[in-house]
Design a protein around this motif. Structure first.
Motif, short mmCIF file in Angstrom:
data_model
loop_
_atom_site.label_atom_id
_atom_site.label_comp_id
_atom_site.label_asym_id
_atom_site.label_seq_id
_atom_site.Cartn_x
_atom_site.Cartn_y
_atom_site.Cartn_z
N PRO A 1 -5.43 -39.69 27.36
CA PRO A 1 -6.17 -39.67 27.64
C PRO A 1 -6.96 -38.99 28.57
O PRO A 1 -5.88 -39.38 29.24
N PRO A 2 -7.79 -38.44 29.37
CA PRO A 2 -8.26 -37.42 30.23
C PRO A 2 -8.80 -39.28 31.96
O PRO A 2 -9.86 -38.53 32.07
N PHE A 3 -8.00 -40.21 31.75
CA PHE A 3 -7.99 -41.10 32.44
C PHE A 3 -8.19 -40.29 34.10
O PHE A 3 -7.22 -39.63 33.93
N VAL A 4 -8.74 -41.06 34.96
CA VAL A 4 -8.55 -40.55 36.26
C VAL A 4 -8.20 -41.06 36.92
O VAL A 4 -7.40 -42.36 37.03
N LEU A 5 -6.59 -40.31 37.31
CA LEU A 5 -5.86 -41.19 38.11
C LEU A 5 -5.90 -41.25 39.51
O LEU A 5 -5.30 -42.12 40.50
N SER A 6 -6.13 -39.60 40.43
CA SER A 6 -6.07 -39.56 41.49
C SER A 6 -7.62 -38.44 42.16
O SER A 6 -8.10 -37.96 41.26
N LEU A 7 -7.83 -39.07 43.40
CA LEU A 7 -8.79 -38.43 43.85
C LEU A 7 -8.72 -36.66 45.12
O LEU A 7 -7.91 -38.38 45.90
N ALA A 8 -8.77 -36.13 45.33
CA ALA A 8 -8.62 -35.85 46.89
C ALA A 8 -10.09 -35.17 47.30
O ALA A 8 -10.35 -34.38 45.86
N ILE A 9 -10.46 -35.16 48.28
CA ILE A 9 -11.68 -33.98 48.87
C ILE A 9 -11.60 -33.55 49.65
O ILE A 9 -11.03 -34.13 50.94
N SER A 10 -11.41 -31.79 50.06
CA SER A 10 -11.13 -31.19 51.42
C SER A 10 -11.58 -31.94 52.52
O SER A 10 -13.18 -32.34 51.89
#
Length: 353
Positions: free
Chosen positions: A206-215
């Motif tokens: 499933p497309p669980f969200v594992l990581s985020l980054a914002i420039s």
């Protein structure tokens, strides 16, 4: 011919690495699943300092900004609690008694903290927990504030939106991205990720969200358990034509689906993504495939990601964490025997010869 990319330094630690954070002057802080924390000064692989026996896995580490904090600290999450420790200490080995701050963040002892994120002004930390709760801690008062709504299951990642001091983004195992006004505690926007159609009769994770980054320019990268990265460009600050005036939007628009693009990265979960600068994105899979992309826009203004290089981790069986700077890319996880491994890679300045 493409440049060969490989780890320059490999460091063995007794227990699996669960979190990493690069700090000033190539300092590296490493958390393990036995509740210990170790400091290194790259490129040296020798431990310069340690914290022992915090009780539970170290899930996240953030450095305070030395320019905005009179006494630089590291903030560490372990179990349902968050601790701060001074960066400078006369002790080679510290313990929980040496923490300058101890905060109970989880709603109970089973509600584990998964990620911390430090606000640009250094005065506030955001958190996400196993219950799906998203919130902030005012570091001057220690007051914990929770958003009015959260994720329906684990919230694994949180990030403040650059240049938007009251806006926060979270990602969860409910495959949702939530964008909050932290002053009001309200959801400003959301993006519910759906799985792509099965290929060849095989359904991926499933497309669980594992990581985020914002420039720093507001470009979003969100990685999922099904091997993809979503680039959200709706909130990116872009050059304005000469003589034109661009009005600042009332809120960050990074979750507008029509402004985003999916990038396939690997066959397995993408455990971490990070921007080295506004146009360079690094992604790492659970099995240690590291890929760097150049992110740009085509003539029509559509986002595109061109693979710059990719390489495989050396001794790591599985990767749990990644941290990047302009000089280093560091991976942490465990080897086949379950012991901890850290691999440090120098930045690849040029992949052409």
């Amino acid at each position: 011919m493409a440049t060969q990319v490989a780890p320059e330094i490999t460091i063995n630690v007794p227990s699996a690495v669960s979190s990493l954070a690069l700090g000033p002057d190539d300092a590296l802080c490493v958390g393990s699943d036995d509740g210990s924390v170790r400091w290194y000064n790259l490129p040296s692989g020798r431990v310069s300092r340690a914290i022992k026996a915090l009780g539970e896995e170290i899930s996240s580490i953030v450095w305070s900004d030395p320019n905005k904090d009179g006494v630089p600290n590291v903030w560490v999450s372990s179990g349902h609690r968050v601790f701060s420790f001074p960066v400078a200490s006369h002790k080679m080995i510290s313990s929980i008694e040496d923490a300058t701050t101890v905060l109970d963040i989880g709603e109970d002892e089973e509600d584990l903290v998964n990620e911390l994120s430090l606000k640009e002004n250094g005065k506030c930390i955001a958190f996400g927990t196993d219950s799906g709760s998203v919130g902030t801690v005012d570091l001057s008062s220690g007051i914990v504030s929770r958003m009015k709504s959260g994720h329906t299951t684990v919230c694994g990642c949180v990030k403040f939106v650059p240049d938007r001091p009251n806006e926060l983004l979270s990602g969860g195992f409910d495959s949702a991205l939530l964008h909050f006004d932290i002053g009001q505690g309200n959801v400003l926007s959301r993006f519910d990720i759906t799985a792509p159609p099965p290929t060849g009769g095989v359904s991926l994770s499933p497309p669980f969200v594992l990581s985020l980054a914002i420039s720093t320019a507001g470009l979003l990268a969100a990685s999922t358990a099904d091997g993809r990265v979503w680039l959200g460009g709706g909130g990116e600050k872009r050059p304005v034509a000469q003589g034109a005036k661009k009005k600042r939007s009332r809120k960050w628009e990074g979750l507008r689906e029509e402004e985003g693009v999916w990038v396939p990265v690997a066959d397995g979960p993408i455990v971490s993504v990070a921007f080295r600068d506004d146009g360079r994105l690094v992604a790492c899979s659970l099995l240690g495939t590291v890929t760097e992309f150049n992110v740009s826009r085509d003539a029509q203004g559509k986002l595109e990601a061109a693979k710059r290089w990719n390489a495989a981790a050396g001794s790591l069986e599985k990767v749990n964490a990644m941290s990047v700077s302009r000089s280093w890319l560091v991976l942490g996880g465990f080897s086949k025997d379950g012991k901890g491994i850290i691999e440090a890679w120098r930045d690849v300045a040029d992949t052409s010869s």
